[in-house]
Design a protein around this motif. Structure first.
Motif, mmCIF file in Angstrom:
data_model
loop_
_atom_site.group_PDB
_atom_site.id
_atom_site.type_symbol
_atom_site.label_atom_id
_atom_site.label_comp_id
_atom_site.label_asym_id
_atom_site.label_seq_id
_atom_site.Cartn_x
_atom_site.Cartn_y
_atom_site.Cartn_z
ATOM 1 N N ASP A 12 45.438 42.123 47.733
ATOM 2 C CA ASP A 12 44.454 41.045 47.904
ATOM 3 C C ASP A 12 43.285 41.428 48.798
ATOM 4 O OD1 ASP A 12 45.470 41.038 50.476
ATOM 5 O OD2 ASP A 12 46.340 39.024 50.367
ATOM 6 N N GLY A 13 43.189 42.705 49.127
ATOM 7 C CA GLY A 13 42.137 43.176 50.014
ATOM 8 C C GLY A 13 42.639 43.444 51.418
ATOM 9 N N LYS A 14 43.805 42.881 51.753
ATOM 10 C CA LYS A 14 44.394 43.077 53.080
ATOM 11 C C LYS A 14 45.839 43.543 53.017
ATOM 12 C CE LYS A 14 41.451 39.614 55.354
ATOM 13 N NZ LYS A 14 41.420 38.358 56.161
ATOM 14 N N ARG A 15 46.578 42.989 52.078
ATOM 15 C CA ARG A 15 47.996 43.345 51.994
ATOM 16 C C ARG A 15 48.420 43.496 50.546
ATOM 17 N NH1 ARG A 15 51.350 38.669 51.210
ATOM 18 N NH2 ARG A 15 53.086 39.749 52.217
ATOM 19 N N THR A 16 49.498 44.239 50.375
ATOM 20 C CA THR A 16 50.053 44.488 49.049
ATOM 21 C C THR A 16 51.401 43.789 48.942
ATOM 22 O OG1 THR A 16 49.016 46.662 49.062
ATOM 23 C CG2 THR A 16 50.691 46.275 47.398
ATOM 24 N N GLU A 17 51.659 43.188 47.788
ATOM 25 C CA GLU A 17 52.953 42.542 47.594
ATOM 26 C C GLU A 17 53.359 42.588 46.132
ATOM 27 O OE1 GLU A 17 53.174 38.283 48.153
ATOM 28 O OE2 GLU A 17 51.024 38.059 47.828
ATOM 29 N N VAL A 18 54.649 42.476 45.911
ATOM 30 C CA VAL A 18 55.188 42.371 44.554
ATOM 31 C C VAL A 18 55.368 40.893 44.247
ATOM 32 C CG1 VAL A 18 57.075 42.985 43.004
ATOM 33 C CG2 VAL A 18 56.385 44.570 44.828
ATOM 34 N N VAL A 19 54.704 40.430 43.178
ATOM 35 C CA VAL A 19 54.778 39.015 42.812
ATOM 36 C C VAL A 19 55.463 38.875 41.457
ATOM 37 C CG1 VAL A 19 52.663 38.544 44.108
ATOM 38 C CG2 VAL A 19 52.523 39.030 41.656
ATOM 39 N N ASP A 20 55.879 37.647 41.156
ATOM 40 C CA ASP A 20 56.561 37.430 39.874
ATOM 41 C C ASP A 20 55.901 36.337 39.044
ATOM 42 O OD1 ASP A 20 57.233 35.137 41.239
ATOM 43 O OD2 ASP A 20 59.397 35.528 41.295
ATOM 44 N N GLY A 26 41.454 51.782 51.537
ATOM 45 C CA GLY A 26 40.010 51.683 51.527
ATOM 46 C C GLY A 26 39.272 52.958 51.199
ATOM 47 N N THR A 27 39.990 54.069 50.977
ATOM 48 C CA THR A 27 39.325 55.319 50.613
ATOM 49 C C THR A 27 38.589 55.170 49.289
ATOM 50 O OG1 THR A 27 41.008 56.604 51.776
ATOM 51 C CG2 THR A 27 39.669 57.773 50.170
ATOM 52 N N ILE A 28 39.212 54.457 48.356
ATOM 53 C CA ILE A 28 38.552 54.122 47.084
ATOM 54 C C ILE A 28 38.187 52.645 47.134
ATOM 55 C CG2 ILE A 28 38.829 53.904 44.587
ATOM 56 C CD1 ILE A 28 40.727 56.246 44.630
ATOM 57 N N PRO A 29 36.904 52.318 47.259
ATOM 58 C CA PRO A 29 36.519 50.906 47.293
ATOM 59 C C PRO A 29 36.731 50.265 45.933
ATOM 60 C CG PRO A 29 34.570 52.321 47.308
ATOM 61 C CD PRO A 29 35.750 53.233 47.414
ATOM 62 N N PHE A 30 37.381 49.098 45.924
ATOM 63 C CA PHE A 30 37.651 48.406 44.659
ATOM 64 C C PHE A 30 37.730 46.911 44.942
ATOM 65 C CE2 PHE A 30 39.645 47.326 40.673
ATOM 66 C CZ PHE A 30 39.151 48.297 39.806
ATOM 67 N N PRO A 31 37.189 46.091 44.049
ATOM 68 C CA PRO A 31 37.223 44.642 44.290
ATOM 69 C C PRO A 31 38.644 44.091 44.251
ATOM 70 C CG PRO A 31 36.405 45.111 42.077
ATOM 71 C CD PRO A 31 36.473 46.428 42.797
ATOM 72 N N ALA A 32 38.877 43.088 45.047
ATOM 73 C CA ALA A 32 40.183 42.427 45.116
ATOM 74 C C ALA A 32 39.998 40.938 44.819
ATOM 75 C CB ALA A 32 40.791 42.633 46.497
ATOM 76 N N PRO A 33 41.098 40.283 44.422
ATOM 77 C CA PRO A 33 42.458 40.799 44.248
ATOM 78 C C PRO A 33 42.569 41.637 42.976
ATOM 79 C CG PRO A 33 42.376 38.509 43.575
ATOM 80 C CD PRO A 33 41.025 38.819 44.140
ATOM 81 N N CYS A 55 31.473 58.843 30.055
ATOM 82 C CA CYS A 55 31.013 57.574 29.459
ATOM 83 C C CYS A 55 30.717 56.568 30.561
ATOM 84 C CB CYS A 55 32.084 57.022 28.523
ATOM 85 S SG CYS A 55 31.694 55.400 27.825
ATOM 86 N N ARG A 56 29.495 56.054 30.578
ATOM 87 C CA ARG A 56 29.105 55.119 31.642
ATOM 88 C C ARG A 56 29.808 53.772 31.521
ATOM 89 N NH1 ARG A 56 25.032 58.730 31.493
ATOM 90 N NH2 ARG A 56 24.004 59.185 33.484
ATOM 91 N N LYS A 57 30.295 53.445 30.358
ATOM 92 C CA LYS A 57 31.019 52.186 30.201
ATOM 93 C C LYS A 57 32.461 52.309 30.673
ATOM 94 C CE LYS A 57 28.186 50.266 26.488
ATOM 95 N NZ LYS A 57 28.170 49.694 25.126
ATOM 96 N N ALA A 58 32.870 53.524 31.036
ATOM 97 C CA ALA A 58 34.229 53.730 31.539
ATOM 98 C C ALA A 58 34.266 53.756 33.054
ATOM 99 C CB ALA A 58 34.793 55.048 30.992
ATOM 100 N N ILE A 59 33.123 53.614 33.686
ATOM 101 C CA ILE A 59 33.040 53.783 35.134
ATOM 102 C C ILE A 59 32.534 52.506 35.787
ATOM 103 C CG2 ILE A 59 32.010 55.117 37.012
ATOM 104 C CD1 ILE A 59 31.643 57.416 35.022
ATOM 105 N N GLY A 60 33.301 51.974 36.723
ATOM 106 C CA GLY A 60 32.811 50.904 37.585
ATOM 107 C C GLY A 60 32.595 49.557 36.930
ATOM 108 N N ARG A 61 33.323 49.275 35.865
ATOM 109 C CA ARG A 61 33.190 47.970 35.213
ATOM 110 C C ARG A 61 34.559 47.320 35.044
ATOM 111 N NH1 ARG A 61 28.448 48.728 30.606
ATOM 112 N NH2 ARG A 61 27.019 49.931 31.903
ATOM 113 N N TYR A 78 41.565 41.413 39.151
ATOM 114 C CA TYR A 78 40.963 42.595 38.560
ATOM 115 C C TYR A 78 42.024 43.570 38.066
ATOM 116 C CZ TYR A 78 36.340 41.315 40.346
ATOM 117 O OH TYR A 78 35.152 40.684 40.588
ATOM 118 N N GLN A 79 41.574 44.466 37.192
ATOM 119 C CA GLN A 79 42.429 45.511 36.633
ATOM 120 C C GLN A 79 41.989 46.842 37.219
ATOM 121 O OE1 GLN A 79 42.131 46.091 32.335
ATOM 122 N NE2 GLN A 79 44.322 46.486 32.246
ATOM 123 N N PHE A 80 42.912 47.567 37.848
ATOM 124 C CA PHE A 80 42.554 48.842 38.454
ATOM 125 C C PHE A 80 42.498 49.946 37.405
ATOM 126 C CE2 PHE A 80 43.929 52.753 40.884
ATOM 127 C CZ PHE A 80 42.663 52.996 41.380
#
Length: 349
Positions: free
Chosen positions: A7-15, A46-53, A102-108, A121-123
C-alpha cells in the motif's frame, strides 16, 4: 482471492482481492507458482518507484482460466509461463524484433484488481502474487504441460533476463571468457547462459562462499569471493563482465576487468538516481558498457526455446527453486531473499 499487496508503506497477504473478467486480447490465468525476485523487494524499499496500492509479483506460471475476444494462441486449460512485457506488437520497435523497447510496455500500469471498492495497480503488467491475474495475450506463452509450474514460473523473469542477456544482448560466443559478479537468481542464469553459448572460462564472483556449489553446478569454471582474483585467472581481462548486483562500485569493477574489445553488461538495478563513474580512457580500446532490459528478449520465441532446452536437460530450472513457500509465508520468503539465503524462492497457491 488471495494476493500480496503493497500500500506504499507496508506489505500484507490479503484474501479479498477481486479481478475483472478478461476483455478483448486478454487472458485470465490461475497462477500456480510465482518466483520472488529482488525487483519485488525493490518496489517495497523504494528502489523501484511504483504507484500504490499494487499487487506484487512478476515471475509466474499457471493455467489459463479464460480468454477474451480475439485470443487464439492459448485456450482454457493450457499451461503458460507469463512474461512481464506487455508490448503492443505493432510499433516500429516490436516490428524490428525489439519488444523490450516498446514504449507501450513501459510505465503504463493498469488496474485490473480491486479491493473493498478501491482499484489496485498491477506490477510489471503481471502481478503474479495473486491467485488469478489478467495479462495481455502476448504475455501468456504456452508451455508443455510436463514442465513443473514451480520451475516454469522462473522462465518469465530470471531466465529471460539472465540467459537472454548472454545470448541476445552480449552475444557470447564459443571460446569467450565471462565474469559474472553476483550469483543470485539472475547471476546463475547468466552463468548457465554462458555455458549454453559455449564460453570457455566462466568466473563467478560472490562474497558468499556458500554459493560456490550452485555456481559451479550451473556452469562456472571458477569461483571467487572477491573480484581481486580475476586477473590471476584472466590476466588480460574478460570478453564479457556481467554486473548482477546493482552497486556502483561493482559497475566500476566490471568495467575495469574488461579485455580489449570487452563489454560490461549491467543487469543489477540500483536506485533510479544513482550515478556511476569510470575512467573514460579505459573505453578507448573498443570497450563497451551495455544496458540490458529484460534480457533483450522476445518472450513468445524465447520462453518456448528455454522450455525445450529444459526438457532436453540443457537448461536448469528445478535447481533454481531453492524453497517453495505458501503465499501466506510471504514475509519469510521476502526475508530469505533479502538476506541471500535462497537462489530463488517460489510462492505457491
Amino acid at each position: 482471492m488471495r494476493g500480496v499487496v503493497f500500500d506504499g508503506k507496508r506489505t500484507e497477504v490479503v484474501d479479498d482481492l477481486e479481478i475483472r473478467d478478461p476483455g478483448p486480447g486478454e487472458v485470465l490465468v490461475a497462477v500456480a507458482a510465482a518466483g520472488l525476485c529482488h525487483s519485488d523487494l525493490s518496489v517495497i524499499d523504494g528502489t523501484i518507484p511504483f504507484p500504490a496500492p499494487v499487487v506484487l509479483g512478476h515471475e509466474g506460471a499457471g493455467v489459463v482460466e479464460a480468454v477474451g475476444a480475439g485470443v487464439a494462441h492459448v485456450a482454457p486449460g493450457d499451461h503458460v509461463s507469463l512474461s512481464t512485457l506487455a508490448n503492443c506488437g505493432a510499433c516500429a520497435q516490436c516490428d524490428r524484433g525489439r519488444p523490450t523497447m516498446c514504449r507501450k510496455a513501459i510505465g503504463r500500469p493498469g488496474q485490473p484488481f480491486a479491493r473493498r471498492g478501491k482499484p489496485y495497480y498491477q506490477f510489471a503488467s503481471n502481478s503474479a502474487f495473486a491467485e488469478r491475474t489478467l495479462v495481455k495475450a502476448v504475455q501468456a506463452v504456452k508451455i508443455p504441460a510436463d514442465i513443473p509450474l514451480t520451475s516454469a514460473a522462473l522462465i518469465g523473469c530470471g531466465v529471460l533476463t539472465g540467459v537472454g542477456a548472454v545470448l541476445n544482448r552480449a552475444k557470447v560466443d564459443r571460446g569467450d571468457t565471462v565474469v559474472v559478479i553476483g550469483t543470485g537468481g539472475i547471476g546463475l542464469n547468466v552463468i548457465q547462459g554462458a555455458r549454453i553459448a559455449g564460453a570457455l572460462t566462466i568466473v563467478a564472483v560472490d562474497a558468499n562462499p556458500a554459493k560456490e556449489a550452485a555456481a559451479r553446478r550451473f556452469g562456472a569454471t571458477h569461483f571467487l569471493t572477491s573480484a581481486d582474483g580475476v586477473r590471476e585467472i584472466l590476466p588480460s581481462g574478460a570478453d564479457h563482465v556481467f554486473e548482477c548486483v546493482g552497486r556502483t562500485e561493482l559497475i566500476r569493477t566490471a568495467i575495469d576487468l574488461l579485455d580489449r574489445h570487452g563489454q560490461a553488461i549491467l543487469l543489477g538495478v540500483p536506485a533510479a538516481t544513482v550515478e556511476a563513474s569510470f575512467l573514460v580512457s579505459s573505453l578507448f580500446l573498443d570497450k563497451s558498457i551495455l544496458g540490458c532490459r529484460y534480457g533483450s528478449s522476445r518472450p513468445q520465441r524465447d520462453i518456448a526455446l528455454y522450455a525445450e532446452l529444459y526438457r532436453e536437460g540443457r537448461l536448469l530450472l528445478d535447481e533454481l527453486v531453492t524453497t517453495t513457500y505458501p503465499v501466506e509465508d510471504f514475509a519469510k520468503a521476502a526475508d530469505d531473499a533479502h538476506h541471500g539465503r535462497v537462489a530463488r524462492g517460489v510462492l505457491v497457491f
